[in-house]
Design a protein around this motif. Structure first.
Motif, short mmCIF file in Angstrom:
data_model
loop_
_atom_site.label_atom_id
_atom_site.label_comp_id
_atom_site.label_asym_id
_atom_site.label_seq_id
_atom_site.Cartn_x
_atom_site.Cartn_y
_atom_site.Cartn_z
N TRP A 31 -4.03 -0.91 -0.59
CA TRP A 31 -4.94 0.02 0.07
C TRP A 31 -4.17 1.10 0.82
N LEU A 32 -3.06 0.72 1.40
CA LEU A 32 -2.21 1.68 2.11
C LEU A 32 -1.72 2.76 1.15
N LYS A 35 -4.81 5.12 -0.30
CA LYS A 35 -5.47 6.06 0.62
C LYS A 35 -6.94 6.27 0.25
N TYR A 155 1.57 -2.46 -2.69
CA TYR A 155 1.87 -1.05 -2.43
C TYR A 155 2.42 -0.36 -3.68
N PHE A 232 1.23 6.35 7.47
CA PHE A 232 0.67 5.33 6.58
C PHE A 232 -0.57 4.67 7.16
N SER A 233 -0.76 4.77 8.47
CA SER A 233 -1.95 4.23 9.09
C SER A 233 -2.30 5.06 10.32
N MET A 283 -5.26 -2.33 9.36
CA MET A 283 -4.50 -1.40 8.52
C MET A 283 -5.36 -0.89 7.37
N THR A 287 -6.58 3.11 7.20
CA THR A 287 -5.72 3.87 6.30
C THR A 287 -6.24 5.29 6.17
#
Length: 290
Positions: A31-32, A35, A155, A232-233, A283, A287
């Motif tokens: 998910w990071l 986006k 990732y 990133f967050s 997180m 995001t």
């Protein structure tokens, strides 16, 4: 009833709690990278491949340790330790799951995810289980490499490459694991001693272990800050992860002064589990979108 019991034994063999926590991390890693632009097919393949490789590794761990598991109250009732599942059946199942998981990662995700899956399995099965777990106090720290791989697989499933985000996610899980596991080891130190596992609290004592936990928990703070700094967050993640990290660090520091080691270690263990779960959930929710 018999089939239900057998299914329960196989589920115990793959260590579902470990898999569940690592799947949250793998999902968070994807998910990071995504986006919020999510390929759900790719996400599902990644989660399935990661699950199968982790399940394979956990079964191999049980296979290698089943004799020592008989010596510990925490593990003496495991299916292989009691003989409820045959050793050969477990080995073949582990092989089948590992091959299936790797084929899925290589063919349905990407080569980076596939190689990362192999790296995680190699470190968990060979470096940690077969070598260091029986021979060195470094087993927990070095073995943390395998536990840090799932979010990186997630990732890299989204990016196809290892970049700053992958490194920071790796650091987050790698730093989290020693303090988390040593909390459990302190609670069960006499069992590990009797079974012959040379863990840090067994070889160096509980106080030394408490002291060695401090730098790992401390370094989590700059890691989560960098995840925010590099975009990133978001700020909610930064706030929650820093506050949670400070709470965990203060409790870890408090351990140096307390004498009720088991009670302190139980609380520290619960803090560590909840910290990781909350951090990854926040997180995911925080995001930044493209």
């Amino acid at each position: 009833m018999k089939n239900a019991t057998l299914l329960g034994d196989w589920m115990q063999l793959i260590k579902p709690r470990i898999i569940h926590l690592n799947l949250v991390a793998a999902f968070g890693g994807y998910w990071l990278a995504s986006k919020w632009v999510v390929d759900f097919g790719l996400l599902c393949w990644m989660l399935l491949g990661t699950t199968l490789t982790m399940a394979s590794s956990c079964i191999f761990n049980n296979v290698w340790d089943y004799k020592l598991d008989r010596k510990m109250a925490r593990t003496c009732n495991r299916p292989l330790a009691t003989g409820r599942i045959k050793l050969t059946h477990a080995v073949w199942c582990a092989v089948a799951l590992g091959i299936s998981g790797e084929l899925i990662l290589f063919l349905n995700v990407n080569k980076v995810a596939g190689w990362l899956g192999l790296l995680g399995m190699f470190f968990y099965i060979v470096i940690y289980t077969m070598w260091l777990k029986r021979n060195s106090t470094w087993s927990t720290a070095v073995g943390g490499v395998s536990g840090a791989v799932p979010p990186v697989i997630g990732y890299c499933a989204g990016t196809g490459t290892v970049d700053t985000g992958a490194v920071l996610l790796f650091c987050l899980l790698f730093l989290w694991q020693p303090a988390h596991f040593w909390s459990l080891a302190i609670r069960r130190v006499e069992e590990y001693r009797a079974a012959g596992f040379p863990l840090l609290p067994v070889r160096k004592g509980v106080r030394r272990t408490k002291v060695q936990m401090i730098p790992y928990v401390t370094l989590l703070l700059p890691t989560v800050i960098l995840l925010y700094v590099y975009g990133f967050s978001g700020p909610v993640f930064l706030t929650v992860s820093v506050i949670g990290g400070v709470i965990w660090l203060l409790h870890t520091l408090h351990g140096i002064t307390v004498s009720e080691d088991e009670r302190w270690a139980k609380t520290n263990f619960m803090i560590s589990v909840n910290y990781l779960m909350i951090v990854f959930i926040v997180m995911i929710l925080d995001t930044p979108a493209l």
